[in-house]
Design a protein around this motif. Structure first.
Motif, PDB file in Angstrom:
ATOM      1  N   LYS A  39       0.968  -1.032   0.243  1.00 63.49           N
ATOM      2  CA  LYS A  39       0.240  -0.047   0.279  1.00 63.49           C
ATOM      3  C   LYS A  39       0.866   1.324   0.427  1.00 63.49           C
ATOM      4  O   LYS A  39       0.057   2.623  -0.428  1.00 63.49           O
ATOM      5  CB  LYS A  39      -0.743  -0.127   0.952  1.00 63.49           C
ATOM      6  CG  LYS A  39      -2.347   0.967   1.318  1.00 63.49           C
ATOM      7  CD  LYS A  39      -2.483   0.853   2.320  1.00 63.49           C
ATOM      8  CE  LYS A  39      -3.361   2.105   2.286  1.00 63.49           C
ATOM      9  NZ  LYS A  39      -3.927   2.391   3.966  1.00 63.49           N
ATOM     10  N   GLU A  98      -4.268   2.174  -8.430  1.00 62.93           N
ATOM     11  CA  GLU A  98      -5.536   1.073  -8.843  1.00 62.93           C
ATOM     12  C   GLU A  98      -5.044  -0.104  -7.936  1.00 62.93           C
ATOM     13  O   GLU A  98      -5.161  -0.725  -7.025  1.00 62.93           O
ATOM     14  CB  GLU A  98      -5.638   0.429 -10.061  1.00 62.93           C
ATOM     15  CG  GLU A  98      -6.842  -0.342  -9.806  1.00 62.93           C
ATOM     16  CD  GLU A  98      -7.615  -0.639 -11.621  1.00 62.93           C
ATOM     17  OE1 GLU A  98      -7.155  -1.883 -12.113  1.00 62.93           O
ATOM     18  OE2 GLU A  98      -7.951   0.649 -12.292  1.00 62.93           O
ATOM     19  N   VAL A  99      -3.277  -0.013  -7.762  1.00 63.75           N
ATOM     20  CA  VAL A  99      -2.534  -1.565  -7.112  1.00 63.75           C
ATOM     21  C   VAL A  99      -2.626  -0.969  -5.144  1.00 63.75           C
ATOM     22  O   VAL A  99      -2.822  -1.624  -4.863  1.00 63.75           O
ATOM     23  CB  VAL A  99      -0.852  -1.314  -7.318  1.00 63.75           C
ATOM     24  CG1 VAL A  99      -0.471  -2.151  -6.575  1.00 63.75           C
ATOM     25  CG2 VAL A  99      -1.322  -1.619  -8.171  1.00 63.75           C
ATOM     26  N   GLU A 130      -5.268   0.314  -4.262  1.00 67.12           N
ATOM     27  CA  GLU A 130      -6.790   0.763  -3.542  1.00 67.12           C
ATOM     28  C   GLU A 130      -6.693  -0.758  -3.387  1.00 67.12           C
ATOM     29  O   GLU A 130      -7.166  -1.415  -2.761  1.00 67.12           O
ATOM     30  CB  GLU A 130      -7.292   1.082  -4.918  1.00 67.12           C
ATOM     31  CG  GLU A 130      -7.499   2.445  -5.164  1.00 67.12           C
ATOM     32  CD  GLU A 130      -8.811   2.828  -5.914  1.00 67.12           C
ATOM     33  OE1 GLU A 130      -9.667   1.057  -6.023  1.00 67.12           O
ATOM     34  OE2 GLU A 130      -7.787   3.848  -6.549  1.00 67.12           O
ATOM     35  N   HIS A 131      -5.968  -1.942  -4.615  1.00 66.95           N
ATOM     36  CA  HIS A 131      -6.455  -3.117  -4.121  1.00 66.95           C
ATOM     37  C   HIS A 131      -5.574  -3.359  -2.901  1.00 66.95           C
ATOM     38  O   HIS A 131      -6.171  -4.166  -1.934  1.00 66.95           O
ATOM     39  CB  HIS A 131      -5.435  -4.561  -5.013  1.00 66.95           C
ATOM     40  CG  HIS A 131      -6.902  -4.380  -6.696  1.00 66.95           C
ATOM     41  ND1 HIS A 131      -6.134  -4.013  -7.878  1.00 66.95           N
ATOM     42  CD2 HIS A 131      -7.483  -3.610  -7.106  1.00 66.95           C
ATOM     43  CE1 HIS A 131      -7.241  -3.648  -8.836  1.00 66.95           C
ATOM     44  NE2 HIS A 131      -8.193  -3.370  -7.759  1.00 66.95           N
ATOM     45  N   ALA A 176      -7.272  -2.967   0.268  1.00 66.90           N
ATOM     46  CA  ALA A 176      -9.118  -3.640   0.348  1.00 66.90           C
ATOM     47  C   ALA A 176      -8.337  -4.949   1.492  1.00 66.90           C
ATOM     48  O   ALA A 176      -8.678  -5.356   1.862  1.00 66.90           O
ATOM     49  CB  ALA A 176      -8.912  -4.213  -0.954  1.00 66.90           C
TER      50      ALA A 176
END
Ligand code: ADP
Length: 423
Positions: free
Chosen positions: A223, A229-230, A232-233, A236
């Protein structure tokens, strides 16, 4: 059946003895005896009151629709052999007594074709006479009680009446013992299952901790190092892993509570500090849902002797629920109330409320008002039992109040005030 016309002093004495024996029987059969000694007692009493050589008890097996010898004191007989014998309901004396729910008196058994000869043969006993009565409780067949080989003459009316009285008491006593034994067995089974569950939780939470630590480590690293996007993943993954860690911690805490192994590191803390810690813990979550936190610190300077972490966990679980079960833009109020030797912390929300019949149940493990399939909130139904367990470990109490569905809820946490004993 023969009945003497005049009663001699010996006969009167004997009647007296039988009456006291029957009185004793009713007392003993109402005590908490195990099945085996109970059956032995019944047989001995049957022999004594009917003046017979032996007695047998057959119990009804509902599954096979047969009677089974469970006890006998026939002299010289091979009891182990006898206990293996199943007596059919059709074509046997005991079967007839059981089916027709009535006694049978046989004074000359040797000539009676109904006698189940295979029993006599296999145990080496000769049945000369038989007095059999049914064992029944409220229309339910329990079995058959038989007195065998009357000493002296034929069976008398008194023998029959006395054996029927004994059978009435005996049937209830046998039924009670069997039910208690079935309950005990079910209880032992439940305890076994509970142990398997606890062992599973212990092993699973231990084994999950290491791989979860690795996931948490790499997810936070990813993170920080990534963008778009990475990132964000990675967030999650991190959030899910954090949820999982909370779950494992809940299960571990619950296990320690069950085992009574919660270690408390107590210190004197003002209630205001406990409130500040819980606010700090959950402020951002409340903000994300647009809730207003209204905190009233009047009387919050009172001190309690508690384990900060454990009581903090209890309070956070309750506040977390208030945030979770209140629709966005709600109001959550935290205040305290000084009571004799106690301080009550009060956490109120204007959320979905709790139906009256659920106010106690929500403190049961894994209990949730909405069922798992339809509920929109995450959680496992462990927050409140843990909160209650932790507070009770401090000799405190937790309870909930609500005016009903959509009328908000209020949770109370009562803690003993440091240095004050309850009157
Ligand atoms: P979880 O929150 O994980 O479901 P809890 O043991 O913390 O488990 O709570 C049990 C249940 O009690 C919740 O699922 C919810 O149905 C009910 N509950 C608890 N707190 C509140 C509240 N403040 N308002 C409405 N319902 C609540």
């Amino acid at each position: 059946m023969t009945e003497p016309h005049r009663i001699s002093p010996e006969q009167l004495q004997r009647r007296n003895a039988i009456l006291s024996r029957l009185l004793e029987v009713s007392l003993i059969l109402n005590s908490n005896m195990a099945l085996k000694p109970l059956l032995t007692y019944i047989m001995e009493a049957a022999c004594e009151i009917t003046e017979s050589e032996a007695a047998s008890i057959l119990l009804y097996d509902r599954n096979t629709d047969e009677l089974r010898f469970v006890a006998s004191n026939t002299p010289g007989a091979n009891i182990d052999e006898m206990l293996k014998i199943a007596v059919p309901m059709q074509g046997s004396i005991a079967g007839q007594i059981a089916r027709e729910n009535r006694h049978i008196v046989i004074n000359n058994a040797e000539d009676d074709p109904r006698i189940f000869r295979s029993v006599d043969k296999s145990i080496g006993f000769t049945t000369r006479s038989l007095l059999g009565v049914p064992l029944h409780v409220k229309g339910n067949l329990v079995g058959v009680l038989e007195a065998l080989n009357k000493r002296g003459e034929a069976w008398t009316q008194d023998d029959l009446s006395n054996l029927l009285i004994l059978a009435n008491h005996a049937a209830v006593a046998i039924q009670n013992v069997r039910q208690t034994e079935a309950l005990r067995k079910a209880n032992a089974e439940l305890e076994k299952i509970d142990k398997i569950k606890n062992d599973f939780i212990a092993i699973a939470s231990h084994e999950l901790r290491t791989p979860l630590g690795v996931i948490l480590g790499y997810a936070s690293f990813l993170k920080e190092e990534s963008q778009g996007e990475v990132s964000e993943h990675a967030t999650a993954v991190l959030n899910s892993a954090l949820n999982m860690r909370n779950l494992i911690e809940d299960m571990t805490n619950l296990r320690y509570l069950h085992l009574g192994k919660v270690e408390l590191v107590k210190e004197t803390v003002p209630v205001s500090a406990l409130i500040a810690a819980m606010q700090n813990d959950l402020q951002s979550l409340a903000k994300a849902k647009g809730h207003r936190l209204q905190i009233d610190l009047a009387q919050a300077d009172t001190s309690v002797l508690v384990d900060r972490v454990k009581i903090g966990m209890a309070l956070s679980n309750i506040l977390n629920n208030a945030i979770k079960f209140t629709p966005d833009q709600g109001i959550i109020q935290i205040s305290c109330e000084r009571r004799p030797a106690e301080i009550w912390l009060k956490i109120s929300d204007n959320g979905i409320g709790i139906p009256a019949d659920q106010l106690e149940k929500i403190f049961d493990e894994f209990h949730q008002v909405a069922d798992h399939m339809t509920r929109r909130h995450n959680g496992m139904g462990l927050g409140l039992p843990i909160a209650r367990g932790m507070v009770e470990a401090h000799n405190g109490r937790v309870w909930a109040e609500s005016q009903g569905v959509n009328k908000g809820s209020t949770f109370y946490v009562a803690l003993p005030v440091a240095g004050e004993a309850k009157a």
